[in-house]
Design an enzyme around this catalytic site. Structure first.
Site, PDB file in Angstrom:
ATOM      1  N   ASP A 282       0.206   3.602  -3.481  1.00 27.19           N
ATOM      2  CA  ASP A 282       1.177   2.992  -2.585  1.00 27.19           C
ATOM      3  C   ASP A 282       2.520   2.924  -3.334  1.00 27.19           C
ATOM      4  O   ASP A 282       2.588   3.168  -4.545  1.00 27.19           O
ATOM      5  CB  ASP A 282       0.677   1.595  -2.201  1.00 27.19           C
ATOM      6  CG  ASP A 282       1.626   0.875  -1.261  1.00 27.19           C
ATOM      7  OD1 ASP A 282       2.242   1.548  -0.416  1.00 27.19           O
ATOM      8  OD2 ASP A 282       1.758  -0.354  -1.396  1.00 27.19           O
ATOM      9  N   ASP A 284       5.704   0.319  -2.433  1.00 25.68           N
ATOM     10  CA  ASP A 284       6.197  -1.057  -2.571  1.00 25.68           C
ATOM     11  C   ASP A 284       5.097  -1.981  -3.083  1.00 25.68           C
ATOM     12  O   ASP A 284       3.997  -2.025  -2.528  1.00 25.68           O
ATOM     13  CB  ASP A 284       6.699  -1.563  -1.222  1.00 25.68           C
ATOM     14  CG  ASP A 284       7.928  -0.807  -0.757  1.00 25.68           C
ATOM     15  OD1 ASP A 284       9.039  -1.147  -1.168  1.00 25.68           O
ATOM     16  OD2 ASP A 284       7.748   0.168   0.016  1.00 25.68           O
ATOM     17  N   ASP A 464      -1.354  -2.487  -3.052  1.00 26.09           N
ATOM     18  CA  ASP A 464      -1.247  -3.945  -3.128  1.00 26.09           C
ATOM     19  C   ASP A 464      -1.361  -4.650  -1.787  1.00 26.09           C
ATOM     20  O   ASP A 464      -1.433  -5.884  -1.740  1.00 26.09           O
ATOM     21  CB  ASP A 464       0.104  -4.326  -3.737  1.00 26.09           C
ATOM     22  CG  ASP A 464       1.251  -4.123  -2.753  1.00 26.09           C
ATOM     23  OD1 ASP A 464       1.391  -2.990  -2.237  1.00 26.09           O
ATOM     24  OD2 ASP A 464       1.975  -5.092  -2.475  1.00 26.09           O
TER      25      ASP A 464
END
Length: 519
Positions: A282, A284, A464
């Site tokens: 991922d 961000d 996250d």
């Protein structure tokens, strides 16, 4: 009555399950016990009494469990006769059944067992067979580990041969000179054949010797299967839990508790033995810290360098909720594959995908974005981000008492556009095309498209957010690894946790160095 299973076999914690055969999967333990009793009772009747010898009949419950259950045949003969004060020469594996040696008596027992098996066939434990099917559907690898030299015959007769990825039986143990149960050698060999760490492998055993072997091998979960009267013995031998049957054992790819912190790369690198990594990340919160404004999430030079080095030795893809052009510009590395809008839009060297259903929803997304811009214009901090295949509403800077208004507006926009569905993430409400596609499906598609589905590849996904859980679950079913980036413990389908993007960068460096050394 035996207690129900208090735990679940979860793909977030385990990769494989090793089954004993007799008494766990098939009802041949009863046939074995009867064959042992026939052998010993006949032999003790025929043997001339000697001082200090006990010729009382073989107890097919107590003596079976204590002396022969789960052990190699010759060791079982030796242990039982020693308990009766009888010492026979070992002999040779080729000794005929009438030879009065340990091997001869063992061969006589096997002759009786095979004869009974031929007459009666092989009965199966239905709950065990059902569990095997559920495990394999969830992505577990399975193996049978037994002291029996009749394993192939039993599995074929029972119609179970296709349910195991590996077999380590008495024949293989003898060929490889492996110590039998209660030593851990055969279990460790099975885990190695499945390319699984013992710590991420469960063992199901009904014999005390088998439970002791699994405990000595430091296996991640040891389940004792009590078919009658052995619960206390199995617990004392080291079983983590004891069940009466396998019907109540649950199987899931879902999160059951917070994943442990991956404090150093050793456990992951050990999983890469004889496998090569394929890395998915991922953006961000994973490659960059979470920031107030999404446009401020800039990639640090050290992270870009780590990504570039990783891409030189392994496949690397970034799968983001951002627009593809946006995340590609932020990372700015041509050797990496990019997936934007949670995988609706994929681009890389010699690879491209744009979901046609996403294209069909473009007008609805535009209308929804315009509506939300108008409805949220008076809410401080609300930010509407129009992506190609999504509309994201950021509310990180919105006052707490205004968040409900933001959510109501997004819900109303979704209700007016049946081709869209509402999803979310960290401080984001989002509208996407209403099709069965997410980061997990995108990772699966990439693995297939890139030819990375084989057993020699270990897919790793690092993320996250809630949207990354789809990828964690998808990889768990395929034997891959999910790694959650989170400062604190939280439930997740990931196998491990890293504290922050700095830890991600350090892991990238470790993976890159290990892969470079392996080349």
């Amino acid at each position: 009555m035996s207690e129900p299973a208090p735990a679940t076999l979860s793909r977030t914690r385990l990769d494989a399950v090793l089954f004993d055969l007799d008494g766990v999967v098939t009802r041949t333990a009863q046939v074995h016990a009867a064959a042992w009793k026939d052998l010993f009772d006949a032999y003790l009747r025929e043997r001339a009494p000697h001082e200090g010898e006990d010729h009382s009949p073989f107890d097919d419950q107590r003596d079976y469990r204590r002396y022969v259950d789960g052990k190699p045949r010759v060791k079982g003969v030796k242990h039982f006769l020693a308990a009766r004060g009888i010492d026979l020469p070992l002999g040779e594996p080729s000794d005929p059944p009438e030879e009065e040696t340990l091997w001869g008596l063992g061969n006589r027992k096997n002759q009786r067992f095979r004869s009974t098996l031929s007459e009666q066939g092989v009965a199966r434990y239905d709950c065990a067979v059902d569990l095997l099917h559920r495990l394999r559907e969830t992505g577990f690898r399975t193996a049978v580990v037994t002291a029996s030299k009749n394993c192939d015959l039993i599995l074929e007769e029972a119609g179970l041969a296709d349910l195991f990825d590996a077999r380590v039986d008495g024949v293989e143990a003898e060929r490889l000179e492996l110590a039998g149960k209660p030593d851990a050698d055969t279990f460790l060999e099975a885990a190695a054949r499945l390319h699984c760490e013992p710590a991420r492998t469960a063992v199901l055993e009904d014999a005390v010797a088998g439970v002791r072997a699994a405990r000595r091998g430091a296996f991640g979960l040891v389940v004792g299967v009590d078919r009658g009267g052995a619960r206390d013995s199995l617990r004392e031998a080291g079983a983590d839990l004891v069940v009466g049957d396998l019907c109540g054992v649950k199987v899931t790819a879902e999160a059951t508790d917070p994943p442990p912190l991956l404090a150093e790369s050793g456990p992951l690198l050990r999983r890469l033995a004889e496998r090569r990594p394929a890395l998915f990340l991922d953006y961000d919160g994973t490659l960059t810290p979470i920031v107030e404004r999404p446009e401020d999430a800039l990639l640090a030079p050290a992270m870009r360098a780590a990504l570039r080095a990783a891409a030189e030795v392994m496949p690397v893809a970034i799968i983001s909720g951002r627009d593809l052009d946006d995340v590609q510009a932020l990372v700015d590395l041509r050797e990496i594959i990019y997936a934007g809008s949670h995988g609706f839009d994929i681009r890389g060297p010699d690879i491209a995908l744009e979901q046609p259903e996403g294209v069909d929803a473009l007008d609805d997304l535009t209308r929804a974005a315009d509506t939300l811009e108008a409805r949220l214009a008076d809410i401080d901090g609300a930010q509407v981000e129009r992506k190609r295949f999504a509309v994201a509403v950021h509310y990180r800077r919105v006052a707490d008492d205004q968040v409900a208004r933001v959510e109501d507006a997004v819900t109303a926009a979704a209700d007016r556009a049946p081709n869209l569905r509402r999803t979310g993430g960290k401080k984001i409400f989002e509208l996407r095309p209403d099709i069965d596609w997410d980061k997990g499906r995108a990772v699966t598609w990439l693995l297939e498209k890139l030819g990375l589905e084989g057993p020699d590849v270990l897919p790793i996904y690092v993320g996250d957010d809630d949207t990354d859980e789809d990828a964690f679950r998808a990889l768990a079913k395929q034997g891959g690894i999910g790694i959650l980036v989170a400062a604190q413990d939280q439930p997740s389908a990931a196998a491990w946790r890293l504290a922050d993007p700095d830890a991600v960068r350090e892991l990238l460096a470790s993976l890159t160095a290990a892969e470079a050394d392996a080349r």
